[in-house]
Design a protein around this motif. Structure first.
Motif, PDB file in Angstrom:
ATOM      1  N   ALA A 115       0.880  -1.305  -0.044  1.00  9.87           N
ATOM      2  CA  ALA A 115       0.077  -0.015   0.113  1.00  9.87           C
ATOM      3  C   ALA A 115       0.893   1.263   0.154  1.00  9.87           C
ATOM      4  N   LEU A 116       0.767   2.267  -0.847  1.00  5.66           N
ATOM      5  CA  LEU A 116       1.235   3.282  -1.091  1.00  5.66           C
ATOM      6  C   LEU A 116       0.406   4.509  -1.157  1.00  5.66           C
ATOM      7  N   PRO A 117       0.366   5.124  -0.172  1.00  6.32           N
ATOM      8  CA  PRO A 117      -0.282   6.484  -0.138  1.00  6.32           C
ATOM      9  C   PRO A 117       0.085   7.613  -1.056  1.00  6.32           C
ATOM     10  N   LEU A 118      -0.783   8.008  -1.882  1.00  2.00           N
ATOM     11  CA  LEU A 118      -0.570   9.100  -2.982  1.00  2.00           C
ATOM     12  C   LEU A 118      -0.438  10.299  -2.219  1.00  2.00           C
ATOM     13  N   PRO A 119       0.207  11.289  -2.721  1.00  4.73           N
ATOM     14  CA  PRO A 119       0.749  12.432  -1.900  1.00  4.73           C
ATOM     15  C   PRO A 119      -0.330  13.366  -1.227  1.00  4.73           C
ATOM     16  N   ALA A 120      -1.566  13.285  -2.416  1.00  2.00           N
ATOM     17  CA  ALA A 120      -2.701  14.217  -1.891  1.00  2.00           C
ATOM     18  C   ALA A 120      -4.017  13.407  -2.508  1.00  2.00           C
ATOM     19  N   ASP A 121      -4.865  13.537  -1.376  1.00  2.00           N
ATOM     20  CA  ASP A 121      -6.202  12.945  -1.850  1.00  2.00           C
ATOM     21  C   ASP A 121      -6.886  13.213  -3.086  1.00  2.00           C
ATOM     22  N   ASN A 122      -6.900  14.845  -3.442  1.00  2.00           N
ATOM     23  CA  ASN A 122      -7.629  15.066  -4.616  1.00  2.00           C
ATOM     24  C   ASN A 122      -6.848  15.560  -5.538  1.00  2.00           C
ATOM     25  N   GLY A 123      -5.516  14.828  -5.594  1.00  2.00           N
ATOM     26  CA  GLY A 123      -4.636  15.407  -6.408  1.00  2.00           C
ATOM     27  C   GLY A 123      -4.768  14.454  -8.015  1.00  2.00           C
ATOM     28  N   VAL A 124      -4.406  14.896  -8.936  1.00  2.00           N
ATOM     29  CA  VAL A 124      -4.468  14.077 -10.277  1.00  2.00           C
ATOM     30  C   VAL A 124      -3.074  13.316 -10.385  1.00  2.00           C
ATOM     31  N   TYR A 125      -3.399  12.152 -10.664  1.00  2.00           N
ATOM     32  CA  TYR A 125      -2.072  11.390 -11.269  1.00  2.00           C
ATOM     33  C   TYR A 125      -2.090  10.698 -12.609  1.00  2.00           C
ATOM     34  N   THR A 141      -6.551   1.839  -6.988  1.00  2.00           N
ATOM     35  CA  THR A 141      -6.311   3.082  -6.314  1.00  2.00           C
ATOM     36  C   THR A 141      -7.546   3.420  -5.652  1.00  2.00           C
ATOM     37  N   GLU A 142      -7.797   3.355  -4.494  1.00  2.00           N
ATOM     38  CA  GLU A 142      -8.802   3.716  -3.671  1.00  2.00           C
ATOM     39  C   GLU A 142      -8.387   4.547  -2.524  1.00  2.00           C
ATOM     40  N   GLY A 143      -9.242   5.910  -2.338  1.00  2.00           N
ATOM     41  CA  GLY A 143      -9.041   6.741  -1.247  1.00  2.00           C
ATOM     42  C   GLY A 143      -7.712   7.175  -1.149  1.00  2.00           C
ATOM     43  N   GLY A 144      -7.101   7.395  -2.225  1.00  2.00           N
ATOM     44  CA  GLY A 144      -5.903   7.852  -2.304  1.00  2.00           C
ATOM     45  C   GLY A 144      -4.588   7.073  -2.050  1.00  2.00           C
ATOM     46  N   ILE A 145      -4.950   5.483  -2.084  1.00  2.00           N
ATOM     47  CA  ILE A 145      -3.766   4.635  -1.782  1.00  2.00           C
ATOM     48  C   ILE A 145      -3.595   3.544  -2.958  1.00  2.00           C
ATOM     49  N   VAL A 146      -2.589   3.616  -3.466  1.00  2.00           N
ATOM     50  CA  VAL A 146      -2.457   2.515  -4.470  1.00  2.00           C
ATOM     51  C   VAL A 146      -2.030   1.106  -3.807  1.00  2.00           C
ATOM     52  N   ARG A 147      -2.809  -0.115  -4.147  1.00  2.00           N
ATOM     53  CA  ARG A 147      -2.699  -1.304  -3.441  1.00  2.00           C
ATOM     54  C   ARG A 147      -2.468  -2.356  -4.327  1.00  2.00           C
ATOM     55  N   ALA A 148      -1.736  -3.023  -4.145  1.00  2.00           N
ATOM     56  CA  ALA A 148      -1.466  -4.556  -4.698  1.00  2.00           C
ATOM     57  C   ALA A 148      -1.271  -5.625  -3.930  1.00  2.00           C
ATOM     58  N   ALA A 149      -1.783  -6.794  -4.267  1.00  2.00           N
ATOM     59  CA  ALA A 149      -1.391  -8.080  -3.873  1.00  2.00           C
ATOM     60  C   ALA A 149      -0.141  -8.823  -4.428  1.00  2.00           C
TER      61      ALA A 149
END
Length: 173
Positions: A115-125, A141-149
């Motif tokens: 899980a990697l939190p992105l730098p801002a919740d409402n940013g554009v990536y 990517t949910e809630g500003g967090i990139v997740r992977a199994a």
């Protein structure tokens, strides 16, 4: 002669007072407009951003246990693009972020969660990529967090690379 000196002093004091009032008015109006202009630029460029550390976890009976990172390589390319709005200059930027995180699976689990939190919740990536040992892997990517199994054998090491592009106003850290 004394009258002329008094008249000059009165004129000087009146001009000084007028300049002080004009200066205060200008400062107040600029400060009031600053929040509106910062919000307008923020809606175009994105908010200030702070990149946090990712987390590797594995399941245990009551939730998840974190694994420490054994290594990381992080590259950030910031391109400053100053914008003038009204009487003020604002620091806007474009950022290209690229990182690689290594963790050793010290658990008995055969899969880790990343899980990697992105730098801002409402940013554009843009161009968000997640690679595991050099190969693309499904991620969300949910809630500003990139997740992977991540499938990884117990006792083995794995390297997760993440890259994205974004832009913001003010600061990036």
């Amino acid at each position: 002669m004394a009258m002329r000196i008094v008249a000059l002093i009165v004129i000087f004091l009146a001009a000084t007072f007028a300049w002080a009032v004009l200066s205060a008015t200008l400062a107040v109006r600029t400060e009031q407009a600053d929040s509106e202009q910062r919000a307008a630029l923020g809606s175009l460029w994105g908010p200030p951003q702070t990149q946090c550390v990712p987390e590797f976890t594995y399941p245990i009976r009551k939730g998840f246990q974190s694994l420490p990172l054994s290594a990381s390589r992080i590259a950030v390319d910031l391109a400053l693009d100053q914008r003038r709005k009204g009487l003020r200059w604002y620091n806007t930027y474009r950022v290209r972020f690229s990182s690689a995180y290594r963790a050793v699976n010290t658990s008995t689990a055969s899969q880790l969660r990343f899980a990697l939190p992105l730098p801002a919740d409402n940013g554009v990536y843009d161009d968000v990529r997640v690679l595991v040992d050099g190969r693309p892997i499904a991620n969300t990517t949910e809630g500003g967090i990139v997740r992977a199994a991540i499938p990884v054998s117990p006792g083995s090491a794995t390297e997760v690379s993440v890259a994205y592009q974004s832009r913001g106003i003010g600061t990036w850290s």
